[in-house]
Motif scaffolding. Structure first.
Motif, PDB file in Angstrom:
ATOM      1  N   VAL A 316       0.862  -1.173   0.000  1.00 17.01           N
ATOM      2  CA  VAL A 316       0.000   0.000   0.000  1.00 17.01           C
ATOM      3  C   VAL A 316       0.902   1.228   0.000  1.00 17.01           C
ATOM      4  O   VAL A 316       1.178   1.813   1.031  1.00 17.01           O
ATOM      5  CB  VAL A 316      -0.936   0.005   1.223  1.00 17.01           C
ATOM      6  N   SER A 317       1.405   1.611  -1.143  1.00 15.33           N
ATOM      7  CA  SER A 317       2.311   2.748  -1.233  1.00 15.33           C
ATOM      8  C   SER A 317       1.936   3.576  -2.446  1.00 15.33           C
ATOM      9  O   SER A 317       1.031   3.245  -3.210  1.00 15.33           O
ATOM     10  CB  SER A 317       3.759   2.274  -1.346  1.00 15.33           C
ATOM     11  N   ILE A 318       2.638   4.664  -2.634  1.00 17.12           N
ATOM     12  CA  ILE A 318       2.360   5.560  -3.747  1.00 17.12           C
ATOM     13  C   ILE A 318       3.074   5.130  -5.019  1.00 17.12           C
ATOM     14  O   ILE A 318       3.008   5.836  -6.015  1.00 17.12           O
ATOM     15  CB  ILE A 318       2.816   6.986  -3.387  1.00 17.12           C
ATOM     16  N   PHE A 319       3.744   4.007  -5.017  1.00  8.59           N
ATOM     17  CA  PHE A 319       4.646   3.699  -6.115  1.00  8.59           C
ATOM     18  C   PHE A 319       3.914   3.430  -7.418  1.00  8.59           C
ATOM     19  O   PHE A 319       4.438   3.718  -8.500  1.00  8.59           O
ATOM     20  CB  PHE A 319       5.528   2.510  -5.742  1.00  8.59           C
ATOM     21  N   ASP A 320       2.700   2.875  -7.373  1.00 13.35           N
ATOM     22  CA  ASP A 320       1.955   2.613  -8.601  1.00 13.35           C
ATOM     23  C   ASP A 320       1.728   3.905  -9.379  1.00 13.35           C
ATOM     24  O   ASP A 320       2.072   4.013 -10.558  1.00 13.35           O
ATOM     25  CB  ASP A 320       0.609   1.962  -8.279  1.00 13.35           C
ATOM     26  N   THR A 321       1.112   4.882  -8.719  1.00 11.87           N
ATOM     27  CA  THR A 321       0.791   6.138  -9.389  1.00 11.87           C
ATOM     28  C   THR A 321       2.045   6.896  -9.790  1.00 11.87           C
ATOM     29  O   THR A 321       2.139   7.426 -10.906  1.00 11.87           O
ATOM     30  CB  THR A 321      -0.069   7.020  -8.470  1.00 11.87           C
ATOM     31  N   SER A 322       3.013   6.946  -8.901  1.00 13.81           N
ATOM     32  CA  SER A 322       4.245   7.683  -9.196  1.00 13.81           C
ATOM     33  C   SER A 322       4.989   7.081 -10.378  1.00 13.81           C
ATOM     34  O   SER A 322       5.541   7.805 -11.210  1.00 13.81           O
ATOM     35  CB  SER A 322       5.155   7.710  -7.968  1.00 13.81           C
ATOM     36  N   SER A 323       5.024   5.748 -10.470  1.00 11.74           N
ATOM     37  CA  SER A 323       5.753   5.111 -11.565  1.00 11.74           C
ATOM     38  C   SER A 323       5.104   5.409 -12.911  1.00 11.74           C
ATOM     39  O   SER A 323       5.798   5.586 -13.924  1.00 11.74           O
ATOM     40  CB  SER A 323       5.844   3.603 -11.337  1.00 11.74           C
ATOM     41  N   VAL A 324       3.772   5.468 -12.925  1.00 16.89           N
ATOM     42  CA  VAL A 324       3.059   5.785 -14.175  1.00 16.89           C
ATOM     43  C   VAL A 324       3.419   7.187 -14.646  1.00 16.89           C
ATOM     44  O   VAL A 324       3.814   7.397 -15.802  1.00 16.89           O
ATOM     45  CB  VAL A 324       1.540   5.647 -13.968  1.00 16.89           C
ATOM     46  N   PHE A 325       3.290   8.165 -13.763  1.00 14.24           N
ATOM     47  CA  PHE A 325       3.556   9.545 -14.150  1.00 14.24           C
ATOM     48  C   PHE A 325       5.050   9.787 -14.372  1.00 14.24           C
ATOM     49  O   PHE A 325       5.430  10.612 -15.216  1.00 14.24           O
ATOM     50  CB  PHE A 325       3.001  10.502 -13.097  1.00 14.24           C
ATOM     51  N   ALA A 326       5.895   9.090 -13.634  1.00 10.66           N
ATOM     52  CA  ALA A 326       7.337   9.247 -13.827  1.00 10.66           C
ATOM     53  C   ALA A 326       7.755   8.761 -15.207  1.00 10.66           C
ATOM     54  O   ALA A 326       8.568   9.399 -15.892  1.00 10.66           O
ATOM     55  CB  ALA A 326       8.091   8.496 -12.741  1.00 10.66           C
ATOM     56  N   THR A 327       7.202   7.622 -15.640  1.00  6.05           N
ATOM     57  CA  THR A 327       7.522   7.104 -16.970  1.00  6.05           C
ATOM     58  C   THR A 327       7.021   8.033 -18.060  1.00  6.05           C
ATOM     59  O   THR A 327       7.727   8.312 -19.041  1.00  6.05           O
ATOM     60  CB  THR A 327       6.921   5.698 -17.150  1.00  6.05           C
ATOM     61  N   ALA A 328       5.788   8.528 -17.901  1.00  8.51           N
ATOM     62  CA  ALA A 328       5.245   9.468 -18.880  1.00  8.51           C
ATOM     63  C   ALA A 328       6.061  10.749 -18.916  1.00  8.51           C
ATOM     64  O   ALA A 328       6.375  11.283 -19.992  1.00  8.51           O
ATOM     65  CB  ALA A 328       3.784   9.782 -18.551  1.00  8.51           C
ATOM     66  N   GLY A 329       6.427  11.250 -17.728  1.00  7.23           N
ATOM     67  CA  GLY A 329       7.233  12.467 -17.679  1.00  7.23           C
ATOM     68  C   GLY A 329       8.597  12.278 -18.298  1.00  7.23           C
ATOM     69  O   GLY A 329       9.108  13.170 -18.997  1.00  7.23           O
ATOM     70  N   MET A 330       9.207  11.123 -18.061  1.00  6.42           N
ATOM     71  CA  MET A 330      10.521  10.851 -18.645  1.00  6.42           C
ATOM     72  C   MET A 330      10.431  10.770 -20.166  1.00  6.42           C
ATOM     73  O   MET A 330      11.321  11.264 -20.881  1.00  6.42           O
ATOM     74  CB  MET A 330      11.090   9.555 -18.066  1.00  6.42           C
ATOM     75  N   THR A 331       9.359  10.177 -20.677  1.00  5.32           N
ATOM     76  CA  THR A 331       9.176  10.085 -22.128  1.00  5.32           C
ATOM     77  C   THR A 331       9.051  11.466 -22.754  1.00  5.32           C
ATOM     78  O   THR A 331       9.697  11.775 -23.773  1.00  5.32           O
ATOM     79  CB  THR A 331       7.925   9.249 -22.450  1.00  5.32           C
ATOM     80  N   LEU A 332       8.231  12.329 -22.144  1.00  5.22           N
ATOM     81  CA  LEU A 332       8.081  13.688 -22.656  1.00  5.22           C
ATOM     82  C   LEU A 332       9.393  14.459 -22.552  1.00  5.22           C
ATOM     83  O   LEU A 332       9.729  15.247 -23.449  1.00  5.22           O
ATOM     84  CB  LEU A 332       6.975  14.414 -21.890  1.00  5.22           C
ATOM     85  N   GLY A 333      10.128  14.240 -21.458  1.00  6.00           N
ATOM     86  CA  GLY A 333      11.408  14.912 -21.308  1.00  6.00           C
ATOM     87  C   GLY A 333      12.388  14.528 -22.398  1.00  6.00           C
ATOM     88  O   GLY A 333      13.110  15.389 -22.944  1.00  6.00           O
TER      89      GLY A 333
END
Length: 415
Positions: A316-333
């Motif tokens: 029960v952590s924030i890692f699911d949501t963070s990993s999704v947005f982190a990957t999307a952000g890295m792709t855009l970067g």
């Protein structure tokens, strides 16, 4: 008639190349990784052959259609160039593979979730040790953040840390192919030298755009696999101790005749192999298993841990949501790094950080979960009670303390 029922499934199976575990996953998470890269959703739920085939199809069709190059041009506003490089003869094939990968990953996750629930309810077998030629595989607790760290160093190393070798080997090979053709080492060299224009010039966008998905998936899957393996370790240890050390009523010396048994010694532990080491050493020293009582403790946690640890891996952590947005952000970067000053690597890292922060903020705002850091400290997860003679007291206490007991106490029958 005695119940001779044999479980029809397994909760965890160890093999030469992998650690296969049945556990519940969120179907939309599998869908996201299938959207990130065709085949990753299948690999996440253990359908490796299907996942590998879809990954290879993604690479072949993407390269032939010049899709990644067209994506870079489209996001940077160069629409005429995007149209000119895109080979539409391959595009429909890509759509078919992509859509099938998304649908199949969702379907596989839903079905395996049902099987995981049934396996848990029937207390299906859990493999803990496998010794085979050229390999030893075993169930043990590992630190989630170590698997995450090695996944960022080189995708696949985090999986090897948790002995998920099939995925680890594949990701390492895939990463090196992408690293070679994207010229990422040259890009990194020029970036560190501050020659950003040259870094952009030598980079191959077609291959570079694969990198965010590889890193994101490797980090997420290695981390979540570590969390789930820690959970199944706790479950297996509890079931083993309950089965072996709760079969006989423990003799309480205070309530019995004041003869041989004089002392009760109590110790608390967290879940680890040290517990079993302590118990087996006690038995070796002459303490019968009938004199040992193991009581696993159940914790009802009301707070929300930001991070999972080796001692608290409830998932029960924030890692699911963070990993999704982190990957999307890295792709855009990476995409915009081809037209912005600092190049794709630095902007990819900036996108990774911004995406992770956004994911954390959204998860916190939408769930309204109370954040606590109390879980960083260890908590007792089981109680061990040993009934022994007074002459054995020092020996028992020493064994318990030498095997990482949090605390040891005793009750002496005063004659």
């Amino acid at each position: 008639m005695s119940d001779s029922y044999t479980p029809r499934r397994k909760r965890l199976d160890l093999s030469r190349f992998d650690t296969m575990q049945m556990h519940v996953r969120h179907p939309l998470v599998a869908v996201w990784w299938a959207m990130s890269f065709a085949g990753f959703g299948q690999m996440m739920v253990g359908s490796y052959v299907k996942g590998y085939v879809l990954v290879l199809l993604e690479i072949i069709i993407n390269m032939q259609a010049n899709l990644n190059m067209a994506i870079v041009y489209s996001f940077t506003g160069q629409f005429d160039l995007a149209k000119s490089v895109l080979d539409t003869r391959w595009l429909l094939g890509y759509v078919l593979v992509y859509v099938y990968g998304i649908w199949d990953s969702y379907n596989l996750t839903v079905n395996t979730n049902k099987l995981a629930v049934l396996a848990a309810r029937e207390k299906a077998p859990i493999d803990v040790f496998k010794m085979i030629p050229f390999s030893i595989n075993y169930l043990d607790k590992r630190v989630p953040w170590i698997s995450l760290f090695w996944s960022f160093v080189l995708p696949g190393l985090g999986h090897m840390y948790v002995l998920r070798m099939a995925t680890g080997y594949f990701l390492i090979a895939f990463w090196f192919v992408c690293a070679y053709y994207s010229r990422i080492f040259q890009v990194l060299q020029f970036t560190l030298m501050g020659d950003f224009s040259q870094a952009i010039t030598v980079a191959d966008p077609q291959w570079m755009l694969f990198m965010p998905s590889i890193y994101g998936y490797a980090a997420y899957e290695a981390y979540s696999s570590t969390v789930e393996l820690n959970k199944i370790f706790d479950i297996e240890l509890d079931e083993y101790l309950e089965k072996r050390y709760q079969l006989f009523p423990l003799e309480l010396p205070i309530l019995k005749m004041k003869v041989a048994l004089k002392v009760l010694i109590t110790a608390t532990f967290d879940h680890s192999q040290f517990v079993e080491l302590a118990i087996t050493e006690l038995e070796k020293k002459g303490i019968a298993k009938e004199k040992i009582l193991a009581i696993p403790l159940t914790h009802e946690e009301q707070d929300f841990a930001i991070l999972d640890t080796i001692h608290r891996s409830d998932g029960v952590s924030i890692f699911d949501t963070s990993s999704v947005f982190a990957t999307a952000g890295m792709t855009l970067g990476v995409i915009y790094g081809f037209i912005w000053l600092w190049g794709p690597i630095i902007w990819g890292l900036i996108g990774l950080a911004i995406g992770a922060i956004i994911g954390f903020a959204l998860d916190y705002l939408l769930t309204k979960r109370k954040i606590s850091t109390q879980r960083k400290s260890k908590a007792s997860e089981l109680v061990l009670i040993v009934s022994c003679e007074k002459t054995q007291t020092d020996m028992v206490e020493k064994i318990l303390r030498n095997h990482t007991a949090f605390g040891v106490g005793k009750v002496t029958n005063i004659t």
